[in-house]
Scaffold this active site. Structure first.
Site, short mmCIF file in Angstrom:
data_model
loop_
_atom_site.label_atom_id
_atom_site.label_comp_id
_atom_site.label_asym_id
_atom_site.label_seq_id
_atom_site.Cartn_x
_atom_site.Cartn_y
_atom_site.Cartn_z
N TYR A 144 0.85 -1.19 0.00
CA TYR A 144 0.00 0.00 0.00
C TYR A 144 0.88 1.24 0.00
O TYR A 144 1.83 1.33 0.77
CB TYR A 144 -0.88 0.01 1.26
CG TYR A 144 -1.80 1.20 1.36
CD1 TYR A 144 -2.88 1.35 0.50
CD2 TYR A 144 -1.60 2.18 2.34
CE1 TYR A 144 -3.74 2.45 0.61
CE2 TYR A 144 -2.45 3.27 2.46
CZ TYR A 144 -3.52 3.40 1.59
OH TYR A 144 -4.36 4.49 1.70
N ASP A 239 9.19 2.90 -0.11
CA ASP A 239 8.12 3.51 0.67
C ASP A 239 8.38 3.15 2.13
O ASP A 239 8.03 2.07 2.59
CB ASP A 239 6.76 2.99 0.20
CG ASP A 239 5.62 3.54 1.05
OD1 ASP A 239 5.90 4.21 2.06
OD2 ASP A 239 4.45 3.28 0.70
N LYS A 267 3.96 8.88 8.88
CA LYS A 267 3.83 8.25 10.20
C LYS A 267 4.85 8.78 11.22
O LYS A 267 4.71 9.91 11.65
CB LYS A 267 3.82 6.73 10.04
CG LYS A 267 2.59 6.34 9.16
CD LYS A 267 2.24 4.89 9.11
CE LYS A 267 0.89 4.74 8.43
NZ LYS A 267 0.87 3.98 7.18
C1 LIG Z 1 0.19 4.50 5.82
C2 LIG Z 1 0.95 4.25 4.59
C3 LIG Z 1 0.89 5.11 3.48
C4 LIG Z 1 -0.09 6.24 3.39
O1 LIG Z 1 0.14 7.21 4.34
P1 LIG Z 1 -1.08 8.20 4.74
O2 LIG Z 1 -0.45 9.15 5.69
O3 LIG Z 1 -2.13 7.34 5.33
O4 LIG Z 1 -1.52 8.86 3.49
C5 LIG Z 1 1.74 4.87 2.43
N1 LIG Z 1 2.59 3.85 2.44
C6 LIG Z 1 2.68 3.00 3.47
C7 LIG Z 1 3.68 1.90 3.44
C8 LIG Z 1 1.84 3.16 4.57
O5 LIG Z 1 1.91 2.29 5.57
#
Ligand SMILES: *Cc1c(COP(=O)(O)O)cnc(C)c1O
Length: 433
Positions: A144, A239, A267
């Protein structure tokens, strides 16, 4: 436990907010039942609107790595708020956080702040396309990267040539530029590259995946990705929205000893406020506006309130690097405790763990990609989730989410959690699979 007030608040929320929530996983669709509403939280504990006290293993989906309402972060935000929360004009604290982040993270010279992980990944891909002059990207099934169009893609009929939208509203035109490979399967990547010679700008990956439960990369896979990217002039985008400042001060790049080309953050970097970021070497970041032609902007980006939370958080992590080891040890302790109970009750399971990320899959087979994660027994997971909740332990309400431990968790909390599992294990064992 009584959830009377939470239930009433959920009914009221549903009148005005789609599904009663501002992000879908909060609605408990995967596990059934109604979500709890939180009133406040401190350290490792949530207090809900009915006064129930719960041990929290989500930590706001990762940001609160040192626990809720961590005093240095609260103090920093409080002090900053009094001086004005946003100006749309540069402030010194943006440079302070940028300097610290760039010093902690390997292989990056510059960083740009945004407001979410979604924005970070979306912008990282645009930058990769601008830098390479190529259009297509490869992502992995089950990873994701936020909810921007390019990432809401599933395997199409011919995955090698096209992805297809997995949400209405994502156009076929967008989908055709996102190609889907399998996690831990280097051959699936090689095939796509061969079929799309000189068209791929970037490969984006969660270097340790947390959005199909926790999935650990095989070293030959992740090293192979690096080599392929270098050979084919493809940018490797890590990511690290989950893993950044969580697996170690330098994130997954550091613990896996791999250099990515662009890193996306979110995060932890915001300390609990909305912050995302992307970072790269100078030659790549030079393509970004206003230095270069790739456009990207944000009214609230780098606002002093958010920066103060991020700065307080990263300062603490930078000064106290033992925390990553401490968290990993707690996570291992939890792993051993859970495994012992499940084994004693002959409940088939797989536990994946990396640093302070961990997930329990109710399957007897190895879990190494999306398909193997999807084999987990969801009836047993639901009973596990609700059983643990009734014992006072708040786990992610979906089998496809990693737990994120926070350092406020004590060994007593972990023992309580393992004892809770012992209490519900006979019921779990009875579920017919
Ligand atoms: C949470 C998450 C996102 C998206 O971040 P948001 O602040 O919710 O937009 C993207 N990549 C990874 C791996 C994530 O865990």
């Amino acid at each position: 436990m009584i959830y009377k007030r939470s239930s009433a608040l959920f009914e009221e929320a549903k009148r005005y907010i789609p599904g009663g929530v501002n992000s879908p996983v909060r609605a408990f669709k995967a596990v059934g039942g109604n979500p709890l509403f939180v009133k406040r939280a401190k350290g490792a504990y949530l207090i809900d609107e009915d006064g129930n006290k719960l041990i929290d293993f989500i930590s706001s989906w990762g940001p609160l790595i040192l626990g809720h309402a961590f005093p240095p972060v609260v103090d920093a935000i409080t002090a900053k708020a009094k001086l004005g929360t946003s100006f749309g004009i540069p402030t010194e604290i943006e440079t302070d956080l940028a300097r610290l982040a760039v010093n902690m993270v390997p292989n990056v010279d510059k960083i740009r702040f945004v407001n979410s992980g979604t924005e970070a990944c979306m912008s990282a891909i645009r930058l990769a396309r601008g830098f390479t002059g190529k259009d297509k990207i490869i992502k992995f099934a089950g990873c994701y990267h936020g909810h921007s169009d390019s990432f809401l893609i599933q395997a199409g009929s011919g995955a090698v040539t096209f992805g297809s939208p997995n949400s209405p509203g994502v156009t076929k035109g967008t989908a055709k530029d996102t190609l889907l490979a399998k996690y831990n399967d280097l051959e699936s990547v090689q095939e796509i590259i061969d079929a799309n010679k000189d068209e791929i700008a970037a490969i984006i990956i969660e270097p340790v995946a947390g959005n199909m439960g926790c999935i650990i990369p095989r070293m030959e896979f992740i090293n192979g990705l690096r080599e392929l990217c270098t050979q084919e002039r493809i940018l490797l985008v890590f990511d690290e929205v989950m893993t950044g400042f969580r697996l170690g001060a330098g994130g997954a790049q550091e613990v896996l000893s791999i250099k990515a080309d662009i890193i996306a953050f979110g995060k932890v970097i915001g300390g609990g406020l909305p912050v995302g970021a992307f970072a790269a070497r100078e030659e790549i970041m030079a393509y970004l506006a206003p230095d270069g032609p790739v456009y990207q902007a944000g009214t609230l980006s780098g606002n002093p309130l958010a920066m103060s939370a991020g700065l307080a958080m990263l300062t603490e992590l930078n000064n106290n690097r033992g925390v990553f080891q401490s968290l990993a040890e707690k996570t291992e302790y939890l792993h051993m405790g859970i495994a012992k109970v499940l084994n004693n009750h002959s409940i088939p399971h797989r536990i994946n763990r990396f640093g302070s990320m961990i997930s329990v899959h109710f399957t007897k087979d190895e879990v190494y990609d999306f398909d193997s994660a999807a084999k987990g027994n969801n009836e047993r997971f639901k009973a596990y989730f609700h059983g643990m909740l009734s014992e006072g332990v708040y786990l992610p309400p979906s089998a496809f989410e990693s737990y994120f431990l926070n350092d406020a968790l004590s060994y007593d909390d972990l023992d309580f959690t393992i004892a809770a599992l012992e209490n519900i294990a006979p019921k779990l064992a009875d579920i017919i699979v």
